[in-house]
Design an enzyme around this catalytic site. Sequence first.
Site, PDB file in Angstrom:
ATOM      1  N   ASP A 153      42.117  47.737  50.296  1.00  0.00           N
ATOM      2  CA  ASP A 153      41.653  46.844  50.545  1.00  0.00           C
ATOM      3  C   ASP A 153      42.732  46.923  52.235  1.00  0.00           C
ATOM      4  OD1 ASP A 153      39.257  47.421  49.209  1.00  0.00           O
ATOM      5  OD2 ASP A 153      39.181  44.961  48.978  1.00  0.00           O
TER       6      ASP A 153
ATOM      7  N   GLU B 221      43.570  40.850  36.743  1.00  0.00           N
ATOM      8  CA  GLU B 221      42.833  42.289  37.706  1.00  0.00           C
ATOM      9  C   GLU B 221      44.092  42.758  38.920  1.00  0.00           C
ATOM     10  OE1 GLU B 221      40.277  41.807  41.977  1.00  0.00           O
ATOM     11  OE2 GLU B 221      41.151  40.089  41.163  1.00  0.00           O
TER      12      GLU B 221
END
Length: 800
Positions: free
Chosen positions: A554, A767
């Site tokens: 990302d 996460e």
Amino acid sequence: MTGSGRRSSARSRIKSKTDANEDGPLRNAGDHRRNTTRDHTSLRLLNVNIKMLLGFTVFTFFIIWFLINRLVNPDQEPETPRVITPFPAPKLMDLPMFQGEHKESLYWGTYRPHVYLGIRARTPRSLVAGLMWLGVKDGRYHLRHVCQDSDELSKYGWSRHNGHDFGHQLLVDQDLTLETSFLKSKGDGSGYGGDWAVRLDLQSEESRWTNDMQRTGYLFFYVADEDGNALSLGRDMFDIHEGSLLAIGSRADIGGWQLHLKGMESLEVHYSGFRTPHIHNLSDLVLENLAAQAAMFNRLQLSDTSVSSPNILVFQISARIPFKADIAFVSGTGVKTSRVEERLSSLTGTSLTSLLKEKQSEFDAKFENCFKMAAKLDSESVVVGKAAIGNMLAELYTAVPSRPFFPRGFLWDEGFHQLLIWHWDVRICLDILGHWLDLMNTDGWIPREQILGAEALSKVPEEFVLQHPTNGNPPTLFLVLRELIYAIKKNKFTATESNEISSFLERALVRLEAWFQWFNTTQSGKERSSYFWHGRDTTTIRELNPKTLSSGLDDYPRASHPSEEERHLDLRCWMLLAVDSLHSIAELFESSSEHKKEYGSTATLLSDFKILNQVRLSWKEIKVGNNYPARELVREVLEKPELRLVPHVGYVSLFPFMEKIIPPDSWILDKQLDLISNRSILWTDYGLRSLAKTSSLYMKHNTEHDPPYWRGPIWMNMNYRILAALYYYSQVNGPYRERAEVIYDKLRGNLIRNVVRNYHQTGFLWEQYDQKKGKGKGARLFTGWTALVLLIMGEVYGET
């Protein structure tokens, strides 16, 4: 060029006619004048006749062609777009290993990860079941159904799940503790896929009760038919003391079926029937029904009414806390040999208790056999390890990263998931890989994620639904394929398993080759053996550094100005992984691939460390400033960009290290170990941060509303790969072997301690983890690649 050619030819023909007319009058002026009337009249008539004849002929031809075409192809469909045209090769899921008993044994499962407890079959439109309950917070009731952080459950997730026929889950909602157990059974008389049972056990701390609201528990169990088939109530009145038939129905796949409830305490049951094509709005239907009853009768219960031919039945089960209830689903009913009563007896009460204990013991024994943790770690770590594998197996197929945030399959994540799953059950692993590879289109492209059905679509932001066939996620499936090949060569499988894996690889080879060629042609750079991720926004003024979403990393810093001049080191290493795996697969078979030699030479080229060190050019990183037109942050370019190395150290910098490209005796290996172990760069007490503290983009927002993601936090998938490389370099001869071993031991300990501590403090795997204090961040219940901590605990690194 073609259009220009046609226009030039037309101009040439016109010019030649004009030249001929001009020559004629000069040479034969007198004759021309004398015969003007006669000649022109006959010429016009001839022209008219010829034009009419030609026009009629052409018209007739098209009429005949149209009629013949309609007769030959009366229902001809428009041509299918290439992006959704399937790859022209036999499907992997048609292999014999995935048929018969294997296919049927996996038919029912907990395949609805976005709800706290959901059951469905592996078919596009299934009979589905699920659970809701009323939680109490701040003196108000709240309906729980879909996994979401706003419910503020302090814990939920599977403590054990074997991926086939057993699972146990613990959910803690304020003062309520709810345990759900799932079990499947295939016995004589069962329909296709067999039977299943759910045990619901609701507890609460009586000492913390402050009002009557907390003394009564309200559970809602429902069954819904996505095909719209009508469901029927079992009876008009429910006598739970004797056991109750709640609902009956029939489907083409499983035949007749029944849903039964057996209560161990005094239970009160109410119901409501609905008809809707979309079950993802079921929570709203239940809330509306309860609200109407509360307004009219001041009671918290369903209306005991149903629409005509409902395809959804919801049953409210209420009792004083604590209480237990068993719900049993039996298929293949309505025939003399169905033995329904006998099967129900085995799926409820004391028989179910015994079966659940037996399955739990089997799970624990298999867990220890696979990962051998008892002698290495404490009991708290073992609990985390069991939750890691259990949650990953519970949501097949595919595994999903996070139930509340990402309850769907992601291609980039899947390769990491399978690094864990193949150690547990290689057949399940191959099943998942086969489903992904069968999604390939005719160009060799695989979609990055799977959004299947209205329920899944309701959890996806609109901007992420569309997937572009020009962009590809990292081919991480090759990670597990490489390990399977290595394990075959080392005789780590039974003969049956080896044969099945070989059959799978042989059929998969043509698809894997097409996948590699898609990357090799669509993501290649200008220079030989260079690649760059396509899809970066070249026009944005709102991003500090335009994201590279296709890379999976990302907002990890790349060139400040996206262009075709870029060379992305991580993609080059992914390509090495892919081509090396293809070469190894081709070597397994006598009838080797026609591209075998080419794959071997490409792998040699991409693994050449000297050549790799010559690849240095990319856009220069620039300073940025703030500008606030329309109250939006935009970047300001203060100097002209120039080609050079991107000056950021982080995970991407370590990709050659992860791929073990660096020779064990190279001084560069020593420098890589410096980067890893330096606290001012990547090292923390909780794992390796994703971007060095020295980077100008360290922990910087990419936009006003886009906080840092891969710019500092600790990610388990990359730490696992780095740890695997450290383990490798600690085992091979070289001057840095001992140093690699010391760093490996420290990093492994830091990762395990932090994940285990967070799990027992918060109830979840996360996460990512904060690089300053190690606190869990991002999506919680992230039992995707964070579950790789189990392999770290067991020191299982595939090729070692």
